[in-house]
Design an enzyme around this catalytic site. Structure first.
Site: not given
Ligand code: 9MJ
Length: 671
Positions: A114, A116, A118, A225, A314, A408, A411, A426, A432
């Protein structure tokens, strides 16, 4: 007059349904659009003159009702599955090989191929042949009730044709054909409105409109389907028969579906459709192969949420070249520093990509991405975009390797990277701002304390102003304080205060999940809550005790113990209690007590016909039963399939009850 009018109205309704069927299902319209419109106008006029002529399934009633504040929830009686992906021919070969192995068969298998689509997966329930409810897939178990919106889609019949079963749940994809998408965007652009980036987003945005009158103006259509629940007739024996049944009932099925044989048949279909892809009137992102035989599908069962008998193959992802403008480090809830590449915006697979995560510093080094580099960016359908590689030939002079910051960026606390871990963090904890913000967002999220209206933007402002330092501070907020904030009216401030008040009564699993303990997701939070019943008992548990909880290993146990050792965390929990947050003791023993299978030990022997051993095992463990490899006096049941082994003899010797497959299925409540 009324009798004749009633007859004519009925005739018009039938005619319009017939033309919808010719157009959407047979793809062979009998009359031009203008004639269809004329019939519709005539019906509207009759119904307007005599409103008693209106029936709920009249095509004039496709747009009924008004905007709602939110969608209701629908729990799917049969879970809505998602598909596993194949990207290469080897993936497809592997899929087919696993099926052969599990079924213990040889030779080429029959599949249905089938396109596919989207779009957005939906389930549409027909009772006595009438459209009764439509829902989105959601998480596969619970979706959103989009009945009013789906009713506006002309491809979805209000009534099934022919002899409809008492209950039929059809599954398919709602999508927007490319021509409609382009027309809609052109009109929106002409009005100076926002345009959608691709047909998928347009379909999703249109279906999730709270006002069905808006959905009705969007050029949505659908192909079906699959089947969910079905009553009053047997399930079709194969996927091809299933598609034929859907079509006979008047539900549109893609004209591209084909029966194919073996991997060669699948791949030939893939190449053929791939070559014709650009000429199709709608977007597809691959093809789907489904094992034809329903009996074999049932024997194979599922792995997690995907069926083992189907796979999406795909089409190759789109790639594009762009330039890295900068690399920044974002700080997450647990302090993890994530490098993010800021890109020169580039259009890939229908969307503009301007940021892409590089995951962690090792990944940055491995790909050696640097500021100023030209990179290949890839995006496949709904997959998050990624940097495939750097085009080294285009690297400008004077670039340097990206360095992990020592402090970080938010902070300025030291950044720590534990030996052997990919992630750097961090060390600022709640001090933070970034971590605080993320922790609060998580705490308020739907699956945690579920504080509606406390969104990202508000949290950002409240953290910025130092009003919110910990989740407990949420419960000290006042309407007056909230009204000071940007984009906050009196009404929304009151609503938020009400939502906060409502969240005070919560549950132990939600609270545990909401606290954001490292490695404690929803499932672990539930397991901990079930095991300990109260927060006190959990807080007293040491790592060794924690490891006795199902699915809690040494790492999770260490994180949980460390979390509750922290004075700061204990203070926050006390403050939550002081501000009236309550969660009742969870009085559930480890498994559902009401389930007669809970706590029972099963031994499986021989071959089961209707389900695989894994499926049987999964079904039992889900019900709180144990599956053991050997028979003892403690065994509650031995399930004997075809050609059972020595376990059957042992069971008989020990006097353990032996049941066959039919009795077993009955016990599971499946027959
Ligand atoms: C799409 N998206 O076109 C399935 N799908 O089957 C097709 N999705 C599916 N089948 C089982 N053609 C789960 C999802």
């Amino acid at each position: 007059m009324t009798k004749a009018a009633a007859a004519r109205a009925a005739e018009l309704r039938e005619l319009l349904a017939h033309h919808d069927y010719r157009y959407y299902v047979l793809d062979d319209p009998e009359v031009p659009d203008a004639e269809y419109d004329r019939l519709m106008r005539e019906l509207r006029a009759l119904e307007a003159a005599d409103p008693t002529l209106v029936t709920p399934d009249s095509p004039t009633q496709r747009v009924a009702g008004t905007a709602s504040a939110e969608f209701g929830e629908v729990v799917h009686s049969v879970p809505m599955l998602s598909l596993d992906n194949a990207f290469t021919e080897e993936d497809v070969t592997g899929f087919d090989r696993r099926i052969h192995e599990r079924l213990g068969v040889s030779g080429e298998l029959d599949y249905v191929a089938e396109p596919k689509l989207d779009g957005l997966a939906v389930t549409v329930i027909y009772r006595e042949g009438r459209l009764a409810q439509a829902a989105t897939r959601g998480d596969g178990v619970t979706g959103e009730d989009v009945t009013a919106n789906v009713r506006t889609i002309r491809a979805v019949p209000q009534r099934l044709r022919g002899k409809a079963p008492p209950l039929l749940e059809a599954r398919g994809e709602v999508f927007m054909p490319i021509a409609g998408f382009e027309r809609m965007n052109a009109q929106a652009a002409a009005r100076g409105e926002k345009v959608f980036v691709n047909p998928r987003n347009a379909a999703a945005g249109s279906l999730r409109q709270l006002d069905p009158r808006i959905t009705a103006t969007r050029p949505l259509t659908a192909f079906f389907y699959g089947l969910g629940a079905l009553e009053g007739r047997a399930m079709p024996p194969g996927q091809m028969e299933l598609l034929t049944l859907l079509r006979e009932l008047g539900l549109p099925v893609s004209p591209e579906v084909r029966p194919v044989r073996g991997v060669p048949g699948c791949l030939a279909y893939y190449r053929d459709l791939g070559a014709r892809r650009a000429g199709l009137p709608y977007q597809i992102d691959g093809v789907v192969y489904k094992l034809e035989s329903r009996a074999d599908q049932e024997r194979l069962g599922f792995l997690s949420r995907s069926p083992r008998w189907a796979i999406a193959h795909k089409f190759p992802a789109d790639e594009a070249l762009t330039v890295v403008r900068g690399i920044e480090f974002q700080v997450g809830r647990t302090g993890a520093l994530t490098p993010v590449a800021r890109l020169e915006p580039v259009f890939v697979s229908g969307v503009t990509v301007s940021n892409v995560t590089l995951h962690n510093i090792d990944e940055v080094r491995r790909k050696d991405v640097r500021v100023g580099d030209t990179v290949i960016v890839r995006r496949a359908g709904d997959v998050i975009p990624e940097v495939v590689k750097v085009v080294i030939e285009r690297r400008p002079a004077g670039t340097g390797e990206v360095q992990l910051p020592e402090r970080c960026p938010v902070c300025d606390s030291p950044v720590l990277r534990v030996e052997g871990e990919a992630v750097a963090r961090c060390t600022g904890g709640f001090t933070c701002r970034a971590q605080r913000q993320e922790a609060l967002r998580h705490f308020a999220s739907r699956r945690a304390l579920d504080i509606e209206g406390l969104g990202d933007k508000l949290i950002e402002q409240l953290v910025e102003q130092d009003v919110l330092k910990s989740p407990a501070d949420i419960y000290t907020l006042t309407a007056a304080q909230l009204e000071e904030l940007e984009r906050m009216g009196e009404k929304s401030a009151q609503n938020l205060i009400a939502a906060i008040a409502k969240s005070r009564r919560t549950s132990l699993p939600r609270l545990l999940f909401g606290l954001g303990i490292r490695e404690v997701g929803e499932a672990t939070a539930l397991a901990l809550a079930r095991h300990f019943g109260t927060l006190e008992r959990l807080m007293e548990a040491d790592a060794a005790t924690l490891e006795q909880v199902p699915d809690v290993g040494p790492i999770v146990a260490a994180h949980v113990a460390a979390f509750f050792e922290s004075r700061e965390h204990r203070r926050v929990i006390k403050a939550l209690r002081d501000h009236g947050v309550t969660w009742p003791e969870l009085k559930v023993p480890p498994a559902e007590p009401s389930d007669p299978l809970s706590g029972k030990t099963f031994v499986l022997t021989g071959t089961l016909q209707g389900l695989t051993r894994e499926a049987a095992q999964e079904a039992l463990t889900a019900r709180g039963a144990k599956v053991s490899g050997s028979v003892s006096k403690k065994t509650h049941y031995v399930v004997a399939g075809a050609e059972p082994g020595s376990k059957l003899a042992k069971a008989e010797a020990l006097g353990v009850p032996v049941i066959d497959e039919a009795q077993f299925l009955k016990l599971l409540g499946r027959r």
